[in-house]
Design an enzyme around this catalytic site. Sequence first.
Site, mmCIF file in Angstrom:
data_model
loop_
_atom_site.group_PDB
_atom_site.id
_atom_site.type_symbol
_atom_site.label_atom_id
_atom_site.label_comp_id
_atom_site.label_asym_id
_atom_site.label_seq_id
_atom_site.Cartn_x
_atom_site.Cartn_y
_atom_site.Cartn_z
ATOM 1 C CE LYS A 204 -3.628 2.063 2.933
ATOM 2 N NZ LYS A 204 -4.580 2.607 4.285
ATOM 3 C CD GLU A 210 9.367 -5.783 7.228
ATOM 4 O OE1 GLU A 210 9.548 -4.732 6.623
ATOM 5 O OE2 GLU A 210 9.265 -5.839 8.274
ATOM 6 N N GLY A 263 -4.708 -1.577 5.639
ATOM 7 C CA GLY A 263 -3.687 -2.989 4.668
ATOM 8 C C GLY A 263 -4.308 -3.951 5.142
ATOM 9 N NE ARG A 264 -6.186 -3.585 11.195
ATOM 10 C CZ ARG A 264 -5.573 -2.761 11.196
ATOM 11 N NH1 ARG A 264 -4.406 -2.372 10.983
ATOM 12 N NH2 ARG A 264 -5.989 -1.660 12.064
ATOM 13 C CD GLU A 349 -1.423 -4.248 11.450
ATOM 14 O OE1 GLU A 349 -0.113 -4.160 12.263
ATOM 15 O OE2 GLU A 349 -1.880 -3.943 10.380
ATOM 16 C CG HIS A 380 -2.248 -34.956 17.593
ATOM 17 N ND1 HIS A 380 -2.415 -36.816 18.148
ATOM 18 C CD2 HIS A 380 -3.694 -35.408 16.702
ATOM 19 C CE1 HIS A 380 -3.276 -36.881 17.528
ATOM 20 N NE2 HIS A 380 -3.692 -36.532 16.072
ATOM 21 C CE LYS A 492 5.936 -0.481 9.884
ATOM 22 N NZ LYS A 492 4.427 0.174 8.975
HETATM 23 O O1 F6P Z 1 3.010 -3.567 10.178
HETATM 24 C C1 F6P Z 1 2.536 -2.395 9.105
HETATM 25 C C2 F6P Z 1 1.597 -2.523 8.263
HETATM 26 O O2 F6P Z 1 1.376 -1.344 7.912
HETATM 27 C C3 F6P Z 1 -0.096 -3.110 7.780
HETATM 28 O O3 F6P Z 1 -0.725 -2.798 8.986
HETATM 29 C C4 F6P Z 1 1.025 -3.779 6.609
HETATM 30 O O4 F6P Z 1 -0.810 -5.043 6.376
HETATM 31 C C5 F6P Z 1 1.703 -4.586 6.303
HETATM 32 O O5 F6P Z 1 1.947 -3.035 7.411
HETATM 33 C C6 F6P Z 1 2.123 -3.955 5.387
HETATM 34 O O6 F6P Z 1 1.753 -2.678 4.558
HETATM 35 P P1 F6P Z 1 2.082 -2.150 3.088
HETATM 36 O O7 F6P Z 1 1.113 -2.450 2.061
HETATM 37 O O8 F6P Z 1 2.385 -0.682 3.087
HETATM 38 O O9 F6P Z 1 3.411 -2.574 2.544
#
Ligand code: F6P
Length: 528
Positions: A204, A210, A263-264, A349, A380, A492
Amino acid sequence: MTNLALNQYRDRLNAEKQRLSHTHMCDMFESDPDRFNNMSIENDGVIFDYSKNRLDAQSLSVLAEMAKAGGLAEMRSAMFAGDKINTTENRAVLHTALRNPSEKPIMVDGKDIMQDIHAELSRMAKFASSVRDGSYLVSGGKVTDVVNIGIGGSDLGPRMATQSLREFNDGPKLHFVANSDATDLDDIVERLDPKTTLFIVASKSFTTAETMLNAANAKQWVEESLGDEAGRHFCALSTNLEATQAFGIENERTFGFWDWVGGRYSIWSAIGLSLMISIGPERFREFLNGAHSADQHFMNAPFEKNIPIVMGLIGIWYRNVWGFPVQAVMPYDSRMSRFPAWLQQLDMESNGKSVLKSGEQTELDTGPIIFGEVGTNGQHAFYQLLHQGTTIIPCDFLIAATGYGRQRNRDVLLSNCFAQSEALMDGRTLEQADNNPHRVFEGNRPSNTFLFKRVTPHSLGMLMAFYEHKVFVQGVLWGINSFDQWGVELGKELLPTIEPMLDVNSKAIATNGSTKGLLKALHQFKQS
Ligand code: F6P
């Protein structure tokens, strides 16, 4: 004390708990032979059975009254209408609009977003179809493998849904990379041919560390073998067009969404492209339709016959009145193994907050700790604690009546699932256990069960949307903003200070005593 309905109803709810605290669920079934029918709700082929709970009609009606007094109906309408209910970010919350097939306008800041949604969905469908039918050509011809690079909401939903709906995967093979650990990408690409691989960079913000690291590594991997031809091997899903362009992805291969999609909650938007490529645009529409069916039900069913509202109220009942801090979720379906992980982000979250919308500290417990595992594997591993541990953990079981393999195996799954919830509820007395205290199960342990015909795009979409709305219901009644995620920021922010200290020659000194010690040990490891 804050003015939440939940606080105002505290005494009445405690009295309800008191009234029920010496009644075993088995007795409740005995006194109401129709309890299953009275305490289960069906919507569009999905049955939600909540009869195995420490709850009866009277206690549920007090909870529903509390929810009404807490303005749930008004907040629900406000969300669907596009009011800016995400107050800390001044944003609307409109993932429900993404799955709405109607053209009826929904306005955000004076603009009809429905036109944008349908236009973007059409662009996605066109692209997905061209990748699937081979008319979208990459250096080696037809795309054979698609790798989604993203994390959090840009990974968990698409990964879980694509895996759950594997039966419908009649396009290229899908892979998912999330972690900054190099092996996450390397272990996948070692089996792939760069000439026929398409990467989807899903983010987003298009700034997530990452994802940017993995995307850069993937780009390098493709460029090493294909040089200038690498461009067609990448597409982007983002709200940040400037950043996607800077990365070198052309606008025609960039699919957008909007700040009112959290995002979620984003799988229903362009973030769902990997799923769409896997199962095709028509089935992706069925997935959206399933979620839309849940939306309609959530909007229109009376509170006490409303699946996500009852789910939310039961959760509050246990979290705030009975003091149970954990919630387990167990899909009895191997392909749904990522469902608990998806739910963890959605729920934890969204509702893992201690500050109210008003800025005051909450006096109530909020989001539960969510964990889970597929059945029967979990049986199990940790079910011992579910049955005999000192913490009572309400469970959600999810199971389809028919599977995709041998029906005999499905029947084994089904019987295990039913046996577990029955054992949790019925328990076993000392007498039944031949006076052996180690074999006693106190029982009366609560669970919900979702039963549906099959895992299909439609049923999965519906289930996911039910959980989304359950989270919403609870957030409203706890008075928190379920749609921001400030809690992930601090870690972060510390990154840029800490990363340079990993260098053995770094002169910078950590302020945190433990970090200082760990860095010293790390430097020794690096030099040894
Ligand atoms: O972990 C925080 C967060 O902002 C989430 O809410 C989101 O889903 C994820 O990082 C990934 O964010 P992006 O889609 O901006 O890479």
